[in-house]
Design an enzyme around this catalytic site. Structure first.
Site, short mmCIF file in Angstrom:
data_model
loop_
_atom_site.label_atom_id
_atom_site.label_comp_id
_atom_site.label_asym_id
_atom_site.label_seq_id
_atom_site.Cartn_x
_atom_site.Cartn_y
_atom_site.Cartn_z
N GLY A 12 -26.32 -24.58 -27.28
CA GLY A 12 -27.12 -24.45 -26.07
C GLY A 12 -26.35 -24.61 -24.77
O GLY A 12 -26.92 -25.05 -23.77
N THR A 13 -25.06 -24.23 -24.75
CA THR A 13 -24.32 -24.37 -23.49
C THR A 13 -24.83 -23.39 -22.44
O THR A 13 -24.84 -23.70 -21.24
CB THR A 13 -22.80 -24.20 -23.68
OG1 THR A 13 -22.52 -22.91 -24.22
CG2 THR A 13 -22.24 -25.29 -24.59
N ASN A 14 -25.26 -22.19 -22.86
CA ASN A 14 -25.83 -21.25 -21.89
C ASN A 14 -27.21 -21.70 -21.43
O ASN A 14 -27.57 -21.51 -20.27
CB ASN A 14 -25.86 -19.84 -22.47
CG ASN A 14 -24.47 -19.23 -22.52
OD1 ASN A 14 -23.81 -19.10 -21.50
ND2 ASN A 14 -24.01 -18.89 -23.71
N ARG A 64 -37.32 -12.65 -40.95
CA ARG A 64 -37.08 -12.14 -39.58
C ARG A 64 -38.40 -11.71 -38.93
O ARG A 64 -38.62 -11.96 -37.75
CB ARG A 64 -36.12 -10.95 -39.61
CG ARG A 64 -34.69 -11.38 -39.70
CD ARG A 64 -33.69 -10.38 -39.25
NE ARG A 64 -34.00 -8.98 -39.49
CZ ARG A 64 -33.07 -8.06 -39.66
NH1 ARG A 64 -31.80 -8.39 -39.65
NH2 ARG A 64 -33.39 -6.80 -39.84
N LEU A 88 -29.32 -15.95 -32.98
CA LEU A 88 -28.70 -15.11 -34.00
C LEU A 88 -29.66 -14.29 -34.84
O LEU A 88 -29.23 -13.38 -35.55
CB LEU A 88 -27.81 -15.97 -34.91
CG LEU A 88 -26.65 -16.67 -34.20
CD1 LEU A 88 -25.81 -17.45 -35.19
CD2 LEU A 88 -25.79 -15.69 -33.42
N ASN A 105 -30.33 -10.21 -23.66
CA ASN A 105 -29.43 -10.86 -24.61
C ASN A 105 -28.06 -11.01 -23.98
O ASN A 105 -27.59 -10.13 -23.27
CB ASN A 105 -29.32 -10.01 -25.89
CG ASN A 105 -28.38 -10.64 -26.91
OD1 ASN A 105 -28.51 -11.82 -27.22
ND2 ASN A 105 -27.45 -9.87 -27.43
N HIS A 107 -24.21 -11.25 -24.91
CA HIS A 107 -23.30 -10.94 -26.03
C HIS A 107 -21.85 -11.23 -25.62
O HIS A 107 -21.45 -10.87 -24.52
CB HIS A 107 -23.46 -9.47 -26.44
CG HIS A 107 -22.61 -9.10 -27.62
ND1 HIS A 107 -22.96 -9.45 -28.91
CD2 HIS A 107 -21.42 -8.47 -27.70
CE1 HIS A 107 -22.01 -9.02 -29.73
NE2 HIS A 107 -21.08 -8.42 -29.02
N ASP A 148 -27.71 -4.74 -30.11
CA ASP A 148 -26.78 -4.63 -28.97
C ASP A 148 -26.74 -3.21 -28.39
O ASP A 148 -25.71 -2.76 -27.89
CB ASP A 148 -25.35 -5.06 -29.38
CG ASP A 148 -25.30 -6.50 -29.87
OD1 ASP A 148 -26.09 -7.32 -29.38
OD2 ASP A 148 -24.46 -6.80 -30.75
#
Length: 194
Positions: A12-14, A64, A88, A105, A107, A148
């Site tokens: 969780g650094t972002n 999912r 992820l 997102n 990336h 992506d």
């Protein structure tokens, strides 16, 4: 007030960069939920320390489709933007339609390079180093049905040095990610206020 949800799988650094951006008034928004697909994600503790609502749909317990449906049901009508910050699990189905152009997102490469199925985290940095390219970086893009493949919003570059390791490259890219994610959220908040 602009409302966001942040989806995480790891430390969780972002997420922390976004929290710090809100605290410093750089971001005029609130984090309504932090949702993880990993019950051991360190980012959950960061969120709990800030009093942010947290939910876990662990990928070992949910498919999912179930993860995507649970997130859609939770966030329906409650947030303006969904931010995937090291999340992820691939989102499927209704959530992509319901939050069309409202899911972003982050990336860890310069898309269209080193992205797509199976390309995440240190796998990306390893592939970058093995390829011999001279630059890497990070990309924030809109999420669509592909992996992506959504429209690129913004990118940040880093130089790849000949003595870089996965760890040193990760550190350089992380540093840019923290700035980029805050800049893009700020930009998207600005667009809603125009």
């Amino acid at each position: 007030m602009f409302k966001i949800a942040v989806l995480i799988s790891g430390g969780g650094t972002n997420l922390q960069a976004i929290i710090d951006g809100i605290k410093s008034n750089e971001l005029e928004c609130s984090i309504e939920y932090v949702i993880s697909d990993n019950k051991n994600a360190g980012g959950i503790l960061r969120a709990e320390r800030e009093g942010i609502k947290t939910l876990i749909f662990d990928k070992k317990e949910y498919s999912r489709e179930e993860i995507s449906n649970n997130i859609t049901n939770t966030l329906h009508g409650k947030v303006d933007l969904v931010v995937l910050a090291g999340f992820l699990s691939i989102l499927k189905g209704d959530i992509i339609r319901e939050f069309n152009n409202r899911i972003i997102n982050l990336h860890p490469s310069l898309i269209p390079n080193f992205c797509g199925k199976g390309m995440y985290g240190d796998r990306v940095h390893k592939a970058v180093l093995e390829s011999g390219v001279e630059k890497s970086g990070c990309t924030v893009h809109f999420v669509d049905e592909g992996t992506d493949t959504g429209e690129i919003i913004q990118q940040a570059e880093v130089k790849v040095d000949t003595d870089d390791t996965v760890e040193t490259l990760r550190a350089k890219v992380n540093c840019e990610e923290h700035k980029l994610i805050v800049n893009v959220i700020k930009q998207l908040i600005g667009k809603t206020q125009e």
